[in-house]
Design a protein around this motif. Structure first.
Motif, PDB file in Angstrom:
ATOM      1  N   SER A  81      43.897  35.425  34.167  1.00 39.85           N
ATOM      2  CA  SER A  81      45.002  36.244  34.659  1.00 39.85           C
ATOM      3  C   SER A  81      44.800  36.675  36.113  1.00 39.85           C
ATOM      4  CB  SER A  81      45.155  37.485  33.772  1.00 39.85           C
ATOM      5  OG  SER A  81      46.221  38.303  34.211  1.00 39.85           O
ATOM      6  N   LYS A  82      43.623  37.198  36.429  1.00 34.07           N
ATOM      7  CA  LYS A  82      43.391  37.794  37.734  1.00 34.07           C
ATOM      8  C   LYS A  82      43.148  36.782  38.844  1.00 34.07           C
ATOM      9  CE  LYS A  82      41.529  42.088  35.778  1.00 34.07           C
ATOM     10  NZ  LYS A  82      42.464  43.053  36.405  1.00 34.07           N
ATOM     11  N   SER A  83      42.724  35.571  38.490  1.00 37.10           N
ATOM     12  CA  SER A  83      42.458  34.563  39.523  1.00 37.10           C
ATOM     13  C   SER A  83      43.714  34.295  40.359  1.00 37.10           C
ATOM     14  CB  SER A  83      41.962  33.264  38.879  1.00 37.10           C
ATOM     15  OG  SER A  83      42.925  32.731  37.983  1.00 37.10           O
ATOM     16  N   ARG A  84      44.886  34.370  39.738  1.00 39.30           N
ATOM     17  CA  ARG A  84      46.146  34.127  40.456  1.00 39.30           C
ATOM     18  C   ARG A  84      46.364  35.166  41.555  1.00 39.30           C
ATOM     19  NH1 ARG A  84      49.519  34.237  34.935  1.00 39.30           N
ATOM     20  NH2 ARG A  84      48.424  36.233  34.963  1.00 39.30           N
ATOM     21  N   PHE A  85      45.937  36.396  41.286  1.00 40.99           N
ATOM     22  CA  PHE A  85      46.137  37.460  42.264  1.00 40.99           C
ATOM     23  C   PHE A  85      45.155  37.352  43.431  1.00 40.99           C
ATOM     24  CE2 PHE A  85      47.404  39.569  38.126  1.00 40.99           C
ATOM     25  CZ  PHE A  85      48.734  39.203  38.264  1.00 40.99           C
ATOM     26  N   LEU A  86      43.997  36.730  43.195  1.00 42.49           N
ATOM     27  CA  LEU A  86      43.064  36.501  44.288  1.00 42.49           C
ATOM     28  C   LEU A  86      43.640  35.469  45.251  1.00 42.49           C
ATOM     29  CD1 LEU A  86      39.575  36.529  42.525  1.00 42.49           C
ATOM     30  CD2 LEU A  86      40.936  38.425  43.421  1.00 42.49           C
ATOM     31  N   LYS A 118      47.418  45.600  41.394  1.00 40.38           N
ATOM     32  CA  LYS A 118      46.122  46.272  41.501  1.00 40.38           C
ATOM     33  C   LYS A 118      45.011  45.335  41.971  1.00 40.38           C
ATOM     34  CE  LYS A 118      42.926  49.123  38.779  1.00 40.38           C
ATOM     35  NZ  LYS A 118      42.662  49.706  37.431  1.00 40.38           N
ATOM     36  N   SER A 119      44.878  44.172  41.354  1.00 39.14           N
ATOM     37  CA  SER A 119      43.794  43.255  41.712  1.00 39.14           C
ATOM     38  C   SER A 119      43.967  42.729  43.136  1.00 39.14           C
ATOM     39  CB  SER A 119      43.724  42.086  40.730  1.00 39.14           C
ATOM     40  OG  SER A 119      43.250  42.527  39.480  1.00 39.14           O
ATOM     41  N   LEU A 120      45.195  42.548  43.545  1.00 40.07           N
ATOM     42  CA  LEU A 120      45.461  42.069  44.900  1.00 40.07           C
ATOM     43  C   LEU A 120      45.020  43.113  45.922  1.00 40.07           C
ATOM     44  CD1 LEU A 120      48.516  40.037  45.941  1.00 40.07           C
ATOM     45  CD2 LEU A 120      47.869  41.972  47.360  1.00 40.07           C
ATOM     46  N   ARG A 121      45.285  44.389  45.636  1.00 40.73           N
ATOM     47  CA  ARG A 121      44.930  45.461  46.554  1.00 40.73           C
ATOM     48  C   ARG A 121      43.427  45.752  46.559  1.00 40.73           C
ATOM     49  NH1 ARG A 121      46.338  50.055  45.016  1.00 40.73           N
ATOM     50  NH2 ARG A 121      47.340  49.640  43.016  1.00 40.73           N
ATOM     51  N   TYR A 133      31.230  39.833  38.703  1.00 37.00           N
ATOM     52  CA  TYR A 133      32.475  40.035  39.446  1.00 37.00           C
ATOM     53  C   TYR A 133      33.367  38.811  39.250  1.00 37.00           C
ATOM     54  CZ  TYR A 133      30.243  43.836  42.109  1.00 37.00           C
ATOM     55  OH  TYR A 133      29.619  45.000  42.488  1.00 37.00           O
ATOM     56  N   ILE A 134      34.674  39.033  39.329  1.00 41.24           N
ATOM     57  CA  ILE A 134      35.603  37.909  39.423  1.00 41.24           C
ATOM     58  C   ILE A 134      35.682  37.539  40.896  1.00 41.24           C
ATOM     59  CG2 ILE A 134      37.992  37.139  39.121  1.00 41.24           C
ATOM     60  CD1 ILE A 134      38.199  39.011  36.745  1.00 41.24           C
ATOM     61  N   CYS A 135      35.366  36.291  41.205  1.00 40.95           N
ATOM     62  CA  CYS A 135      35.266  35.859  42.600  1.00 40.95           C
ATOM     63  C   CYS A 135      36.097  34.609  42.844  1.00 40.95           C
ATOM     64  CB  CYS A 135      33.807  35.553  42.966  1.00 40.95           C
ATOM     65  SG  CYS A 135      32.666  36.921  42.682  1.00 40.95           S
ATOM     66  N   PHE A 141      42.633  27.028  49.899  1.00 45.73           N
ATOM     67  CA  PHE A 141      43.901  26.878  49.190  1.00 45.73           C
ATOM     68  C   PHE A 141      43.880  25.661  48.265  1.00 45.73           C
ATOM     69  CE2 PHE A 141      48.539  25.896  49.039  1.00 45.73           C
ATOM     70  CZ  PHE A 141      48.898  27.026  48.331  1.00 45.73           C
ATOM     71  N   SER A 142      43.943  24.458  48.814  1.00 38.90           N
ATOM     72  CA  SER A 142      43.969  23.258  47.974  1.00 38.90           C
ATOM     73  C   SER A 142      42.649  23.060  47.220  1.00 38.90           C
ATOM     74  CB  SER A 142      44.286  22.015  48.808  1.00 38.90           C
ATOM     75  OG  SER A 142      43.320  21.826  49.813  1.00 38.90           O
ATOM     76  N   GLU A 143      41.567  23.655  47.716  1.00 40.70           N
ATOM     77  CA  GLU A 143      40.269  23.582  47.036  1.00 40.70           C
ATOM     78  C   GLU A 143      39.907  24.930  46.421  1.00 40.70           C
ATOM     79  OE1 GLU A 143      37.611  22.046  50.100  1.00 40.70           O
ATOM     80  OE2 GLU A 143      37.652  20.111  49.063  1.00 40.70           O
ATOM     81  N   PHE A 144      40.914  25.687  46.026  1.00 42.77           N
ATOM     82  CA  PHE A 144      40.700  27.009  45.433  1.00 42.77           C
ATOM     83  C   PHE A 144      39.798  26.927  44.206  1.00 42.77           C
ATOM     84  CE2 PHE A 144      41.936  30.352  42.409  1.00 42.77           C
ATOM     85  CZ  PHE A 144      41.776  31.484  43.198  1.00 42.77           C
ATOM     86  N   ARG A 145      38.866  27.867  44.123  1.00 41.91           N
ATOM     87  CA  ARG A 145      38.000  28.005  42.953  1.00 41.91           C
ATOM     88  C   ARG A 145      37.837  29.492  42.657  1.00 41.91           C
ATOM     89  NH1 ARG A 145      38.893  23.400  43.270  1.00 41.91           N
ATOM     90  NH2 ARG A 145      37.549  21.571  42.944  1.00 41.91           N
ATOM     91  N   ALA A 146      37.846  29.835  41.372  1.00 40.66           N
ATOM     92  CA  ALA A 146      37.614  31.215  40.947  1.00 40.66           C
ATOM     93  C   ALA A 146      36.766  31.204  39.690  1.00 40.66           C
ATOM     94  CB  ALA A 146      38.933  31.944  40.701  1.00 40.66           C
ATOM     95  N   SER A 147      35.925  32.223  39.554  1.00 33.07           N
ATOM     96  CA  SER A 147      35.062  32.284  38.375  1.00 33.07           C
ATOM     97  C   SER A 147      34.498  33.698  38.246  1.00 33.07           C
ATOM     98  CB  SER A 147      33.912  31.274  38.487  1.00 33.07           C
ATOM     99  OG  SER A 147      33.159  31.237  37.285  1.00 33.07           O
TER     100      SER A 147
END
Length: 341
Positions: free
Chosen positions: A142-147, A268-271, A292-294, A299-305
Motif C-alpha cells: 500500500s505505502k510503496s505507491r505513496f513513496l 500521511k506517508s507522502l508527507r 523501515y519502508i524504503c 522512476f522506471s527502475e523504482f524499487r521499494a521494500s
C-alpha cells in the motif's frame, strides 16, 4: 525479502495467476489474456514516457518474493481516469420532501449517477496472495505507491482515490447488483464486472438508470451494503484511512463499494517520508537497526521494500549493506526515501 517493482513482460503468467486468485469484484484484474498483456505493455510504455495520450499513463507494480523468486501481489496507479473512456460512479446524497400543510418532513437518501472522478488519479489492482498476507507485506504494497508519489508528485493529480471492493459472496453475487439486475439488467454480476474490466463500460452505462435512485426503494439487502466493503478488503481500507483517505459519498455502480479519496498533499506517508544519503556498512555495524519502508528515488527502475537500516537524523544519512542496496538498485551516496513503519 519482498520487493515492489514495475511489472515486466515476463510477469504475464504471474499476473494471470494473481487475477485468477483475486476472485470476483476486482474489476481491474480480469482473467483475460489480451487485456492483461495490454496492461503490461501500457505500464512499460508509461514508465518510459511512450504513451500516445498524455495523462493516460498506468503505473503497474508487482510484489516479488526474492527468496522464492515468485510474484506474490500487484498494485497500480492510474494517472488520470476517464480521459479515454467514461469513469462512472454513484454519489450518495440527500433530498428533502416537505410539506408544512401536512406537517411532513422527510429526508431521503438518493444515488446520483455521474463521472465526478474524471481526471483524478486512482489507486487500483491491489491484491496480495493469501500465503503472503502477513507481517509488513500489506503495508509495503500500500505505502510503496505513496513513496513514488512523494518523489514524482507532478505526475499525479491533486485528488487521489481508490474504489474499494464491495460486498459479494464467494460466487460473486452482489446484493446491490441483484436489485439492479432485476430492474434494469439481464446479466449476472460476474459478467458485468468482467465486461467493465475488459473495457466494455459503454454497454453497461447504456443500461444503468440515469435518474437519481431513491435508496428507500431498493431491497433491504441492497440498502444494507451501500458503502460497505468486502471482508477481504477491510485491511486495505484501514490502511488507506490511516493515510487520511475518507469516503465523501461515492460508491461503485455495480457492488456499491465505497470510493475513498485524499488530497495528494495530505497523504500521511507522502508527507512523512524523507530522502537520506546512503552510506554502505557491514551488517555487523548495524547495531541499532530498525525496519523501515524504503524506496530508491528512481522512476522506471523504482524499487521499494521493508529493510533493516540505521538512520542518523543529524547527518541525514542512512546506513545499509551493499546487499540491501543491490536489491534496491541504489549506489552509495544516492538518496534513499525512508518511511517509519
Amino acid at each position: 525479502m519482498i520487493i515492489i517493482r514495475p511489472i515486466e513482460i515476463t510477469d504475464y503468467d504471474a499476473l494471470m495467476k494473481c487475477a485468477e486468485e483475486s476472485g470476483y469484484g476486482l474489476t481491474s484484474l480480469p482473467t483475460n489474456e489480451e487485456l492483461l498483456r495490454k496492461r503490461i505493455d501500457h505500464s512499460i510504455k508509461s514508465f518510459n514516457g511512450q504513451v500516445d495520450i498524455p495523462g493516460t499513463e498506468c503505473y503497474f507494480f508487482v510484489a516479488e518474493d526474492c527468496d522464492e523468486k515468485e510474484v506474490v501481489g500487484t498494485t497500480a496507479i492510474e494517472r488520470a481516469v476517464g480521459l479515454t473512456a467514461p469513469f462512472y460512479s454513484y454519489h450518495l446524497n440527500k433530498v428533502v420532501h416537505s410539506s408544512r400543510e401536512f406537517n411532513v418532513h422527510n429526508v431521503i437518501d438518493v444515488l446520483t449517477f455521474g463521472s465526478d472522478y474524471t481526471g483524478s488519479s486512482e489507486l487500483c489492482s491491489t491484491f496480495l496472495r493469501e500465503n503472503w498476507r502477513r507481517g509488513y507485506n500489506g503495508k509495503l504494497l500500500s505505502k510503496s505507491r505513496f513513496l513514488l508519489m512523494a518523489q514524482f508528485k507532478d505526475k499525479f493529480s491533486k485528488t487521489i482515490f481508490a474504489e474499494m471492493r464491495g460486498v459479494s459472496d464467494e460466487y460473486g453475487n452482489s446484493p446491490f447488483w441483484k436489485w439492479l439486475q432485476e430492474n434494469f439488467f439481464s446479466i449476472e454480476f460476474s459478467q458485468a464486472d468482467y465486461l467493465t474490466g475488459i473495457g466494455s463500460k459503454d454497454i453497461i452505462a447504456d443500461l444503468m438508470p440515469k435518474l437519481p435512485i431513491y435508496v428507500n426503494l431498493l431491497s433491504k439487502e441492497a440498502q444494507a451494503v451501500i458503502g460497505k466493503v468486502h471482508k477481504d478488503t477491510v485491511p486495505a481500507l484501514k490502511l488507506l484511512e490511516q493515510e487520511g483517505f475518507v469516503n465523501r459519498g461515492y460508491v461503485d455502480i455495480f457492488d456499491a463499494g465505497p470510493s475513498i479519496e485524499c488530497d495528494i498533499d495530505n497523504i500521511k506517508s507522502l508527507r512523512n517520508s524523507q530522502v537520506l544519503k546512503t552510506v554502505f556498512v557491514d551488517n555487523s555495524d548495524l547495531m541499532e537497526k530498525k525496519s523501515y519502508i524504503c524506496s530508491n528515488t528512481k522512476f522506471s527502475e523504482f524499487r521499494a521494500s521493508v529493510i533493516d537500516i540505521m538512520i542518523d537524523e543529524i547527518k541525514q544519512e542512512v546506513y545499509m549493506t551493499k546487499e540491501q542496496a543491490k536489491y534496491m538498485k541504489i549506489k552509495e551516496s544516492e538518496g534513499l526515501r525512508v518511511l517509519s513503519i
